[in-house]
Design a protein around this motif. Structure first.
Motif, short mmCIF file in Angstrom:
data_model
loop_
_atom_site.label_atom_id
_atom_site.label_comp_id
_atom_site.label_asym_id
_atom_site.label_seq_id
_atom_site.Cartn_x
_atom_site.Cartn_y
_atom_site.Cartn_z
N ALA A 131 0.31 -1.51 -0.43
CA ALA A 131 0.10 0.32 0.07
C ALA A 131 0.93 1.50 -0.35
O ALA A 131 0.13 1.87 -0.71
N ASN B 135 -3.74 9.85 -16.86
CA ASN B 135 -3.72 9.05 -15.63
C ASN B 135 -4.66 10.21 -14.93
O ASN B 135 -4.02 11.27 -14.08
N GLU C 30 -4.13 8.76 -9.98
CA GLU C 30 -3.17 7.35 -10.05
C GLU C 30 -2.98 6.50 -10.00
O GLU C 30 -2.86 5.34 -10.73
N GLU C 31 -4.78 6.04 -10.00
CA GLU C 31 -5.58 4.54 -9.77
C GLU C 31 -5.82 4.56 -11.26
O GLU C 31 -6.73 3.61 -11.51
N ILE C 32 -6.41 5.39 -11.93
CA ILE C 32 -6.98 5.26 -12.87
C ILE C 32 -5.76 5.41 -14.25
O ILE C 32 -5.68 7.23 -14.08
N GLN C 33 -6.33 4.78 -15.17
CA GLN C 33 -5.56 5.06 -16.81
C GLN C 33 -6.69 4.94 -17.52
O GLN C 33 -7.53 4.03 -18.23
N TYR D 198 -7.84 0.17 -14.30
CA TYR D 198 -7.45 -0.08 -12.78
C TYR D 198 -5.50 0.07 -12.88
O TYR D 198 -5.34 -1.14 -13.58
N GLN D 199 -4.88 0.63 -12.24
CA GLN D 199 -3.82 1.20 -12.41
C GLN D 199 -2.55 0.73 -10.86
O GLN D 199 -3.71 1.68 -10.02
N GLU D 200 -2.22 0.44 -10.80
CA GLU D 200 -1.40 -0.58 -9.28
C GLU D 200 -0.60 -0.83 -9.94
O GLU D 200 -0.02 -1.61 -10.11
N THR E 62 -2.09 -2.16 -15.51
CA THR E 62 -2.77 -1.71 -15.60
C THR E 62 -4.26 -2.97 -15.80
O THR E 62 -3.76 -3.91 -16.96
#
Length: 182
Positions: free
Chosen positions: A27, A106, A109-112, A148-150, A154
């Motif tokens: 995290a 982006n 940060e989490e959405i591409q 969703y990007q981690e 993605t």
């Protein structure tokens, strides 16, 4: 034929998702050091995709390397190459190769969000239609996507707005994707 292709693609996507979500995710990460202005290669990421589905009468191999340049934390632009070989024993053979341009945005940060222009050459051969029927054509795709990007991965879906069911390399305009850049 569509049923066996769909089953092979489904198995491949399921395996990729299974492998991705069994890896540990953290995290909190240390922020990357800021790159010096003008240091081109520090803003380049490479990645792509690889697919492999093998059965008794079916083989599907895909190799798709790509690279992007990060202008800042929100915008990136890149290009990629693609080669696919699909064979169904005594029925069908296909070679697909080409390239693409991709733009990534982006908003957080989490959405591409992505926009990808793809141009591929398609060479199909049908063997069970009373002979050898060959078909060759160029296919253009314009994909609008979201994921969703981690970290470097993605997971999302894209939609081909230029999809033509009568002359197309893809069975559907809607396609899931897994994108990895390092």
């Amino acid at each position: 034929m569509k049923s066996s292709i769909l089953i092979g693609c489904t198995k491949t996507v399921f395996l990729l998702v299974l492998l991705l979500f069994t890896c540990p995710f953290y995290a909190q990460e240390k922020p990357l050091p800021k790159a010096k202005t003008g240091d081109f290669w520090s803003k380049v990421q490479v990645g792509g995709g690889f697919g492999l589905a093998i059965g008794n009468d079916y083989t599907d191999i895909t190799v798709a390397p790509s690279a992007i340049y990060n202008f800042n934390e929100h915008f990136a632009l890149g290009s990629g190459l693609q080669y696919s070989n699909l064979k169904q024993k005594h029925y069908y053979s296909s070679n697909v190769y080409g390239g693409s341009l991709i733009g990534l945005y982006n908003p957080i940060e989490e959405i591409q969000l992505s926009l990808e222009l793809e141009e591929v050459s398609v060479n199909n051969q049908y063997m069970d239609l009373g002979g050898n029927l060959k078909e060759s054509f160029w296919n253009t795709g314009l994909f609008v996507g979201a994921g969703y990007q981690e970290g470097n991965v993605t997971l999302g879906a894209r939609f081909n707005v230029l999809f033509d069911k009568n002359k197309n390399v893809y069975g559907d305009a809607f396609m899931p994707f897994v994108r990895v850049f390092f």
